[in-house]
Design a protein around this motif. Structure first.
Motif, PDB file in Angstrom:
ATOM      1  N   LEU A  69      27.630  18.442  29.400  1.00 39.85           N
ATOM      2  CA  LEU A  69      27.517  18.412  28.094  1.00 39.85           C
ATOM      3  C   LEU A  69      26.210  18.997  27.476  1.00 39.85           C
ATOM      4  CD1 LEU A  69      29.299  14.982  26.944  1.00 39.85           C
ATOM      5  CD2 LEU A  69      30.408  17.472  27.038  1.00 39.85           C
ATOM      6  N   LYS A  72      27.368  22.491  27.813  1.00 36.15           N
ATOM      7  CA  LYS A  72      28.677  22.746  26.765  1.00 36.15           C
ATOM      8  C   LYS A  72      29.246  21.577  26.056  1.00 36.15           C
ATOM      9  CE  LYS A  72      33.154  24.847  27.128  1.00 36.15           C
ATOM     10  NZ  LYS A  72      34.514  25.043  27.944  1.00 36.15           N
ATOM     11  N   ASP A  73      28.806  21.582  24.808  1.00 32.62           N
ATOM     12  CA  ASP A  73      29.178  20.211  24.251  1.00 32.62           C
ATOM     13  C   ASP A  73      30.723  20.158  24.083  1.00 32.62           C
ATOM     14  OD1 ASP A  73      29.003  17.930  23.105  1.00 32.62           O
ATOM     15  OD2 ASP A  73      27.492  18.680  21.173  1.00 32.62           O
ATOM     16  N   ILE A  74      31.277  18.854  23.815  1.00 33.78           N
ATOM     17  CA  ILE A  74      32.610  18.923  23.573  1.00 33.78           C
ATOM     18  C   ILE A  74      32.995  19.420  22.131  1.00 33.78           C
ATOM     19  CG2 ILE A  74      34.492  17.074  23.137  1.00 33.78           C
ATOM     20  CD1 ILE A  74      32.698  14.806  24.441  1.00 33.78           C
ATOM     21  N   ALA A  75      33.939  20.319  22.213  1.00 31.38           N
ATOM     22  CA  ALA A  75      34.384  20.904  20.968  1.00 31.38           C
ATOM     23  C   ALA A  75      34.744  20.008  19.906  1.00 31.38           C
ATOM     24  CB  ALA A  75      36.062  21.738  21.294  1.00 31.38           C
TER      25      ALA A  75
END
Lengths: 564, 134
Positions: A69, A72-75
């Motif tokens: 995360l 790439k963070d959670i949408a």
């Protein structure tokens, strides 16, 4: 899968650090309902805030669907976080809150679809019978249920709830627990649920027990009793007090392979097709219009706010004109012929000085009162605007709201207020007092002064921790305007150049007086004022800079996370 | 990389903002210098030289800042002649300044300060080419 690897969270400065979480590792598969339990202060809320990304962990890694995360963070649509505080506006109804949440989080939903979806969710959380009720009259439990409903609008894959069942009656609590359980049955969702009451813990697939920042158990609910050698879940907390948390943690590290059946040694990234979000966030412009429309709705619902603005709008200009109800007095000029005898010249000069001092002070004072009252209105317009709803804004940001849309909606809303205030002030005073000079330039200068203070106070509002603090700082700022403008008392030369760039009242006052440059009033003001007047174009430039820089700082202040 | 919900302002942003404020002040300062001195490319009148021999300055254009003292003469076609008090490094001098009829729309009263752009005409009279209130 959600996987936490050795998560540690330290806060405070070096040397005085406090460890809130220590080496927390757990794995939660999709289609799973995880309960997080522990005594007060055990780190439950901190843990879920770290998962949500609200707190940055000091060490360790968090993987979601195989992705780190940090990379790439959670949408935004894919994560739902239901905090302990209310995340809806008091003046809106339950249904309106649902509609606004959908319009802000989900792209392309028709009104019909929104209605159907809102009805379905509200029925599930038990709020449908009171859908038309305003949020301010809801009980604490109902507000928490609304918070849950608002998070369900985008059908997130990861739903985090922080004591969502607290304050609910036993029946409602059972219903909500069953709902959360149901939500995880379609195998594509994880619910991380902090619970206080362990009565319905059997509805969870696993339970994580926290103690003083340590994870001391994570496994199936039935094995919880066996692990702690107790007869009921309620006995776990007293049992935890029998030995230090670190010992429980060490014991857990020894035994976890036997209990934590969901562990995966290597996080596996899901394929790109699955990773593609199915829900899209609305365009920033669409979000802007939703926010602007919502702001006006809230404004008109809050009657006290409307009355106060009307009182200021019409009351403040009256406060100015009472000093010159008969208009500005005419000035008798000095005779310019050289043949007047010296005694008459002295007498005439004396009379002129008395007259010009009086008129000069009146004109300068009237302009300054106008400006100061408008800066006061500017401060009142915006000081609480962001600070008062900061937590809701942070929550909406987490859900995909763009900062630029939010700030633009605030700027547009405030512009209407300040335009009405400045226009009416300039027009009313000009007509009653018969002010000379170009009215349009005067309106523009007063608008810019009000706008400058509004923008700066909006920046303050975005930076302060509470609305009270923001109001106080803004009022101090207005308080400094009059003495530091130099309109009443001359400032020392060095100090003048240091402070002048930042005093909006000076630039507006100076600019309005410049619009009277072709009249005798300008001359007499120059005779009595201890401060030099700046050129008109410079006044416009300075005030515009105040607005631009104020909005830029406000943007940064909004962009910065402020959950506390 | 920080996560979305945990954004903090980087020092680069703060430095950028400070630089922007400094730039705005600098532009303001440049504006001030230019506007406060509309005839900055024009030489200031050397009053002692003019008093000593005005003929030597004929045809030249100068600027001068002065306070209106008295009205000396008026003609609807030629304009207005004023005595103007001018402060120089050498002290205060009073000079006659002709303000041509083209500036009749400007209200001129005793005690007002103006910055004049003047030309020394063929008779040595200071004739106003332009004027602006200080």
């Amino acid at each position: 899968m959600l996987a936490l690897h050795n998560i540690t969270l330290r806060v405070g400065k070096e040397g005085a650090e406090q460890t809130l979480l220590k080496d927390v590792s757990l794995h939660v598969p999709l289609g799973h309902h995880l309960a997080v339990i522990g005594p007060a202060g055990s780190g439950k809320s901190t843990l879920v805030k770290v998962i949500a990304g609200i707190h940055a962990h000091s060490e360790g890694m968090i993987h979601w669907q195989g992705y780190d995360l940090e990379e790439k963070d959670i949408a935004p649509h894919d994560i739902g976080y239901v905090p302990q505080f209310s995340i809806a506006f008091d003046h809106l109804t339950v249904l309106e809150s649902m509609h606004d949440a959908m319009r802000l989080r989900v792209k392309g939903m028709s009104a019909e679809l929104r209605n159907t979806r809102a009805e379905t969710i509200l029925r599930e959380v038990g709020l449908l019978p009171i859908a038309d009720r305003r949020v301010k009259v809801l009980s604490g439990g109902e507000k928490r249920r609304l918070g849950l409903a608002l998070e369900l609008v985008s059908a997130p894959s990861l739903l985090i709830t922080d004591e969502v069942t607290s304050g609910l009656d036993p029946k409602s609590e059972a219903e909500i627990m069953q709902l959360l359980h149901r939500l995880t049955r379609n195998r594509d969702r994880i619910v991380v649920n902090i619970i206080h009451n362990l009565r319905h813990i059997s509805l969870c697939d696993s339970v994580a027990v926290m103690c003083h920042g340590h994870l001391v158990y994570h496994g199936p609910v039935p094995q919880l009793l066996e692990y702690f050698k107790v007869n009921s879940p309620e006995e776990v907390f007293p049992k935890l007090a029998t030995q230090p948390a670190i010992d429980w943690h060490k014991a857990w590290l020894k035994h976890r392979d036997a209990y934590e059946i969901f562990r995966s040694p290597m996080p596996i990234a899901i394929d790109s097709r699955q990773a593609t979000p199915t829900v899209e966030a609305p365009h920033p412009i669409a979000q802007f219009f939703v926010l602007l429309e919502r702001r006006w709705r809230i404004f008109f619902r809050d009657r006290s706010q409307v009355w106060m603005h009307l009182a200021l709008l019409f009351g403040f200009p009256c406060l100015v004109v009472i000093f010159a109800l008969e208009g500005l007095p005419a000035i008798q000029n000095l005779s310019m012929t050289p043949d007047v005898n010296i005694l008459d010249q002295l007498r005439e000069a004396n009379a002129f000085i008395i007259q010009s001092t009086k008129v000069g002070r009146l004109v300068s004072g009237l302009v300054m009162i106008q400006v100061v009252l408008l800066t006061l209105m500017g401060s009142n317009n915006s000081a609480r605007e962001i600070a008062a709803e900061r937590l809701i804004f942070e929550k909406e940001k987490l859900g995909g709201l763009r900062t630029i849309s939010y700030l633009a909606s605030k700027a547009c809303f405030l512009f209407v207020l300040l335009a009405a205030q400045s226009f009416w002030m300039a027009l009313f005073v000009n007509r009653i007092c018969r002010f000379p000079g170009d009215l349009m330039s005067q309106i523009l200068l007063l608008l810019l002064a009000n706008g400058a203070m509004t923008a700066v106070c909006l920046a303050i509002s975005s930076l302060m921790k509470s609305p009270e603090q923001a109001s106080l700082v803004s009022i101090y700022l207005v308080g400094f305007q009059l003495p530091l403008s130099g309109a009443v008392l001359g400032l020392p030369e060095a100090f003048r150049w240091l402070t002048r760039p930042f005093i909006a009242a000076y630039w507006s006052w100076s600019g309005v007086l410049q619009t009277m440059k072709d009249t005798r009033f300008y001359d007499v003001v120059q005779l009595v004022t201890p401060t030099d007047l700046s050129p008109l174009i410079l006044c416009f430039w300075a005030l515009t800079c105040h607005i631009v820089i104020g909005l830029m700082v406000a943007y940064l202040g909004c962009k910065q996370s402020r959950w506390e | 990389m920080a996560r979305r919900a945990n954004f903090s302002i980087s020092p680069v942003w703060i430095i950028g903002l400070i630089l922007l404020i400094i730039a705005a002040i600098e532009v303001g300062y440049i504006l001030l210098r230019k506007i406060n001195n509309p005839y900055r490319t024009t030489t200031t009148l050397n009053v002692p030289a003019y008093l000593e021999n005005s003929n030597s300055l004929r045809g030249n254009t100068y600027k001068v800042i002065g306070t209106i003292w008295n009205s000396l003469a008026w003609s609807p076609t030629a304009g207005r002649l004023f005595s103007v008090e001018i402060e120089t490094t050498a002290g205060v001098s009073v000079l006659p300044v002709l303000i041509p009829a083209q500036f009749n729309y400007v209200t001129i009263e005793k005690g007002q300060r103006f910055i004049f752009q003047i030309e020394v005409d063929e008779k040595g009279i200071l004739k106003t080419k332009d004027l602006s209130k200080v």
